[in-house]
Design an enzyme around this catalytic site. Sequence first.
Site, PDB file in Angstrom:
ATOM      1  N   TYR A  67       0.772  -1.047   0.034  1.00  0.00           N
ATOM      2  CA  TYR A  67       0.001   0.194  -0.020  1.00  0.00           C
ATOM      3  C   TYR A  67       0.902   1.586  -0.311  1.00  0.00           C
ATOM      4  CZ  TYR A  67      -3.399  -3.548   1.783  1.00  0.00           C
ATOM      5  OH  TYR A  67      -4.062  -4.196   1.677  1.00  0.00           O
ATOM      6  N   HIS A  95       0.607 -11.686   2.100  1.00  0.00           N
ATOM      7  CA  HIS A  95      -0.294 -11.134   1.657  1.00  0.00           C
ATOM      8  C   HIS A  95      -0.444 -11.848   0.639  1.00  0.00           C
ATOM      9  CE1 HIS A  95      -1.665  -6.678   0.134  1.00  0.00           C
ATOM     10  NE2 HIS A  95      -2.715  -7.379   0.316  1.00  0.00           N
TER      11      HIS A  95
END
Length: 283
Positions: A58, A116
């Site tokens: 991000y 992730h």
Amino acid sequence: MSSKLTFTSRLPVAHAHPPTTRPHIGFGVYLSPEDVCKASCLTALKHGYRAIDTAQYYENEAQVGEAVRESGIPREEIFITTKIMTPEGSVEKSYQKCLKSVEDIGLGYVDLFLIHTPSSGPEGRKEMWQALERLLKEGKTKAIGVSNYGVAHIEEIKTFSDVMPAANQVELHVQCQQRPITEYCTANGINVEAYCPIARGKYLDDPTLKQIADSHNVTVAQVLIRWILQMGFIPYPKSDHADRIKQNADLYGFELSEEQMRILGMMDRGHDGAVVPQKTECP
């Protein structure tokens, strides 16, 4: 899951070392640019959120840490999650990459560190997990877990580790209910975290959802997030609009009935309902 739950109630973190607790709802910052992320986090913290989910991918970990420090809220009251996306070629290098995230966030430790995605293959997954185990052992994180993992991916961990994931974060909403993996996680004491709990607004005009929302005088988004709470999962709604940030957490003044939960359960479209379809089989 009862309507008596409050913003301040917490639940145990599965397989955490040492044992710790976490809020029932969190705040996501995917696609929040640096100049927006910090302000959105401060708004969320102002309105009672006490969990924030970020990731290396991000590129806003530092802004999350800045918001927590500026909020004035004691660190121990806030649950911070981040994630590693890809392995670096060795356990040591992946560990250093994770350690950098902890340092970038700048709060001394994170509460939960996830892999992730399982897309790096068996060796990559093993490398990252072993790096996270070291981070856990050194107290740089209180718990470790995974994201987008299927049953086979979690079973694979058992072949090289005694540490089970504390959480599995997956896309989860009424149109994509992920029953095989959520049932597995529930049976094995793994917290289920829901990203895209309102499916990025894709189904907000659905007449069935609107009818249920109207019956409680709430929004469709609130119904979708409340469904996740009542299923016993942990929603992470995301918004950069102050009014929606506040509204998405206003979930404790109503409760979906058994019939409404049954209707919502029938809306599952499986893989076809996913906003971001994931492959859950190995490798």
